[in-house]
Design a protein around this motif. Structure first.
Motif, PDB file in Angstrom:
ATOM      1  N   MET A 103      52.023  30.730  46.101  1.00  0.00           N
ATOM      2  CA  MET A 103      51.055  31.306  46.737  1.00  0.00           C
ATOM      3  C   MET A 103      50.350  32.702  46.040  1.00  0.00           C
ATOM      4  O   MET A 103      49.139  32.951  46.139  1.00  0.00           O
ATOM      5  CB  MET A 103      51.600  31.781  48.342  1.00  0.00           C
ATOM      6  N   GLU A 104      51.063  33.571  45.690  1.00  0.00           N
ATOM      7  CA  GLU A 104      50.626  34.493  44.984  1.00  0.00           C
ATOM      8  C   GLU A 104      49.815  34.410  43.651  1.00  0.00           C
ATOM      9  O   GLU A 104      49.056  35.245  43.401  1.00  0.00           O
ATOM     10  CB  GLU A 104      51.906  35.602  44.402  1.00  0.00           C
ATOM     11  N   ALA A 105      49.974  33.193  43.290  1.00  0.00           N
ATOM     12  CA  ALA A 105      49.041  32.892  42.034  1.00  0.00           C
ATOM     13  C   ALA A 105      48.038  32.236  42.495  1.00  0.00           C
ATOM     14  O   ALA A 105      46.779  31.986  41.908  1.00  0.00           O
ATOM     15  CB  ALA A 105      49.754  32.063  41.079  1.00  0.00           C
ATOM     16  N   LEU A 106      47.875  31.212  43.645  1.00  0.00           N
ATOM     17  CA  LEU A 106      46.863  30.541  44.060  1.00  0.00           C
ATOM     18  C   LEU A 106      45.766  31.180  44.816  1.00  0.00           C
ATOM     19  O   LEU A 106      44.671  30.883  44.685  1.00  0.00           O
ATOM     20  CB  LEU A 106      47.477  29.417  45.040  1.00  0.00           C
ATOM     21  N   VAL A 107      46.119  32.173  45.690  1.00  0.00           N
ATOM     22  CA  VAL A 107      45.064  33.005  46.624  1.00  0.00           C
ATOM     23  C   VAL A 107      44.184  33.702  45.417  1.00  0.00           C
ATOM     24  O   VAL A 107      42.873  33.718  45.665  1.00  0.00           O
ATOM     25  CB  VAL A 107      45.765  33.956  47.341  1.00  0.00           C
ATOM     26  N   PRO A 108      44.679  34.398  44.244  1.00  0.00           N
ATOM     27  CA  PRO A 108      43.418  34.948  43.373  1.00  0.00           C
ATOM     28  C   PRO A 108      42.580  33.831  42.788  1.00  0.00           C
ATOM     29  O   PRO A 108      41.567  34.157  42.244  1.00  0.00           O
ATOM     30  CB  PRO A 108      44.359  35.524  42.483  1.00  0.00           C
ATOM     31  N   GLU A 114      32.812  24.942  49.747  1.00  0.00           N
ATOM     32  CA  GLU A 114      32.667  23.995  50.865  1.00  0.00           C
ATOM     33  C   GLU A 114      32.718  24.531  52.107  1.00  0.00           C
ATOM     34  O   GLU A 114      32.253  24.087  53.168  1.00  0.00           O
ATOM     35  CB  GLU A 114      33.167  22.361  50.548  1.00  0.00           C
ATOM     36  N   LEU A 115      33.799  25.351  52.159  1.00  0.00           N
ATOM     37  CA  LEU A 115      34.576  25.867  53.475  1.00  0.00           C
ATOM     38  C   LEU A 115      34.347  27.507  53.331  1.00  0.00           C
ATOM     39  O   LEU A 115      33.910  28.066  52.207  1.00  0.00           O
ATOM     40  CB  LEU A 115      35.966  25.570  53.668  1.00  0.00           C
ATOM     41  N   SER A 116      34.465  28.086  54.398  1.00  0.00           N
ATOM     42  CA  SER A 116      34.696  29.513  54.303  1.00  0.00           C
ATOM     43  C   SER A 116      35.640  29.975  53.522  1.00  0.00           C
ATOM     44  O   SER A 116      36.749  29.141  53.279  1.00  0.00           O
ATOM     45  CB  SER A 116      34.375  30.176  55.806  1.00  0.00           C
ATOM     46  N   MET A 117      35.594  31.205  53.115  1.00  0.00           N
ATOM     47  CA  MET A 117      36.926  31.464  52.048  1.00  0.00           C
ATOM     48  C   MET A 117      38.447  31.517  52.797  1.00  0.00           C
ATOM     49  O   MET A 117      39.194  30.971  52.432  1.00  0.00           O
ATOM     50  CB  MET A 117      36.609  32.911  51.705  1.00  0.00           C
ATOM     51  N   ILE A 147      43.757  40.434  52.916  1.00  0.00           N
ATOM     52  CA  ILE A 147      43.016  40.808  51.851  1.00  0.00           C
ATOM     53  C   ILE A 147      41.840  41.690  52.217  1.00  0.00           C
ATOM     54  O   ILE A 147      40.998  41.643  53.285  1.00  0.00           O
ATOM     55  CB  ILE A 147      42.017  39.452  51.195  1.00  0.00           C
ATOM     56  N   GLU A 148      41.499  42.874  51.353  1.00  0.00           N
ATOM     57  CA  GLU A 148      40.780  43.960  51.986  1.00  0.00           C
ATOM     58  C   GLU A 148      39.830  44.269  50.744  1.00  0.00           C
ATOM     59  O   GLU A 148      40.366  44.581  49.530  1.00  0.00           O
ATOM     60  CB  GLU A 148      41.473  45.206  52.429  1.00  0.00           C
ATOM     61  N   ASP A 149      38.537  43.802  50.971  1.00  0.00           N
ATOM     62  CA  ASP A 149      37.645  44.120  49.939  1.00  0.00           C
ATOM     63  C   ASP A 149      37.915  43.388  48.439  1.00  0.00           C
ATOM     64  O   ASP A 149      37.824  44.069  47.544  1.00  0.00           O
ATOM     65  CB  ASP A 149      37.256  45.695  49.629  1.00  0.00           C
ATOM     66  N   GLY A 150      38.626  42.261  48.733  1.00  0.00           N
ATOM     67  CA  GLY A 150      38.966  41.641  47.465  1.00  0.00           C
ATOM     68  C   GLY A 150      40.341  41.794  46.722  1.00  0.00           C
ATOM     69  O   GLY A 150      40.823  41.362  46.078  1.00  0.00           O
TER      70      GLY A 150
END
Length: 444
Positions: free
Chosen positions: A393-398, A409-412, A25-28
């Motif tokens: 995965m493609e739907a969850l990450v966004p 609670e954790l880092s991204m 991921i680069e700049d969102g």
């Protein structure tokens, strides 16, 4: 704050086989998000060519050390269909009973040893032996009962030798079935304890849903594990012989295993697919467990596959007891040890399908007039799930990227990595089993 993440998670732990999670991921902006299957192809379809009909189920059981019996049953059914071999009602009941044993073994192994550490913030089951000893002991007792069920019917826990074309080379005694029934009946307290534990921890399952297609066997007569039609939540039912109209296998650059698709870009198989397609035929106690988790069809939460495995485990215990009662009520038809059914060998093509713990499993063989295999195709459950894992995965990450920094609670990076690892584990993939890609042209 810049949203830039680079994840290269090699060899995801607590799954069978080797798979990688890669996210950049680069700049969102998500530049790469991949589920990579990196195992070397194993070519089992090629191994069985030129082998006798008597050998194929023993060879293909080695595709997997966890669901070897499911491979044997799919193989046996393909051979029996090719040669019009009928098996008795007693042998069919015994095969259903044996398959329950393997399903219990696999589901309890996954829920108790592989998925539970995520819910208890542990890296593996090993530290849980100290922090949660009673819970671990409960899981071990239930798992052992599944082992004993498989051993009693199949002769040993894995790569069973009693399963043969036309039936069994040896069957259990009535006394063995009585003892087995008692062990099954004594397990419900442990099963309830596991269900309560998972329910208490269920808030740690990600609240993620993506609408997809579910495919499994389905039957009007029973909760379909051994027999049935292919059923899709999108397109309805189809005969197993026409499986290629559903599976539509294809290859992708990042995977040594084939992907599949039917009505959409991907579909899901496994416990959740079966519960979605066959909920009304679950046993009473299994439905009670499903209700504890508000698991109603059609459920599109992939993490609920672990809950569906627990529901199926309870069903297998209850249905196994019912099968034993049927066998004892009618009385076992005796047969000698090293029994060999009288079989007329002939040419033909046969397709066999059963529900392995991880989903619908299909074997397809063609034999010549001497009973020698001339071609074979195996469609593995995890094969069919790879595409759905990718799309999830493609739907969850966004969705994770949308979470405000102050609510994390954790880092991204850690949050994405953990969520994706848990997602992969929710599917309970058997990655080595799925790497069967073969496209060879023989020229004389």
């Amino acid at each position: 704050m810049s949203k830039s993440v680079d994840i290269n998670d090699e060899y995801v732990t607590r799954v069978e086989g080797h798979g990688n999670i890669v996210v950049n991921i680069e700049d969102g902006d998500i530049e790469k998000c991949q589920w990579q299957v990196i195992e070397a192809p194993r070519f089992f379809e090629s191994m069985v060519v030129d082998r006798s009909w008597k050998e194929l189920h023993h060879v293909t059981s080695r595709i997997c050390g966890i669901c070897s019996m499911a491979h044997q049953f799919a193989s046996l059914k393909a051979t029996e269909n090719a040669m019009d071999i009928e098996i008795s009602d007693q042998d069919k009941l015994l095969r259903r009973l044996a398959l329950h044993g393997e399903t219990i073994q696999s589901h309890v192994l996954h829920v108790g040893y592989l998925a539970l550490p995520d819910l208890l913030d542990a890296g593996s089951v090993i530290p849980l032996a100290s922090s949660h000893p009673e819970e671990v002991k409960t899981v071990i007792r239930v798992h052992r009962t599944g082992n004993e069920l498989s051993d009693t019917i199949g002769g040993r826990n894995t790569h069973q030798q009693r399963l043969i074309p036309g039936g069994f080379s040896k069957i259990p005694t009535e006394n063995e079935l009585v003892q087995l029934k008692e062990k099954l009946e004594n397990s419900f307290e442990d099963l309830n304890s596991i269900a309560e534990l998972i329910r208490d921890l269920s808030p740690k399952l990600a609240n993620f849903s993506r609408e997809t297609e579910f495919i499994s066997l389905s039957s009007e007569d029973e909760y379909a594990l051994y027999d049935g039609l292919m059923k899709s939540t999108d397109t309805g039912t189809e005969k197993v012989e026409n499986y290629e109209e559903y599976t539509n296998e294809y290859i992708v650059p990042q995977s040594s295993a084939k992907y599949t698709k039917n009505n959409r870009e991907s579909y899901m198989v496994g416990a959740l697919a079966r519960v979605n397609n066959n909920y009304d035929r679950l046993s009473p106690k299994a439905k009670e467990v499903a209700e504890k988790f508000d698991l109603d069809p059609v459920d599109h939460h992939p993490y609920m596959n672990n809950v569906a495995q627990l529901v199926e485990t309870v069903h297998c215990f209850e249905d196994a007891i019912d099968i034993i009662d049927k066998l004892l009520d009618r009385g076992l038809q005796e047969q000698g040890d090293y029994h060999q059914p009288d079989i007329e060998v002939k040419a033909g093509r046969g397709v066999g399908a059963v529900e392995a713990p991880r989903g619908i499993l299909i074997h397809d063989y063609t034999y010549d007039e001497n009973g020698v295999c001339t071609s074979a195709n195996c469609v593995i459950p995890t094969n069919q799930n790879h595409g759905n894992i990718q799309k999830d995965m493609e739907a969850l990450v966004p969705e994770i990227l949308k979470i405000p920094e102050g609510e994390r609670e954790l880092s991204m990076k850690t949050e994405i990595e953990l969520a994706l690892e848990m997602l992969v584990r929710a599917y309970d993939p058997c990655i080595s089993c799925s790497t069967h890609y073969l496209d060879v042209e023989f020229v004389e």
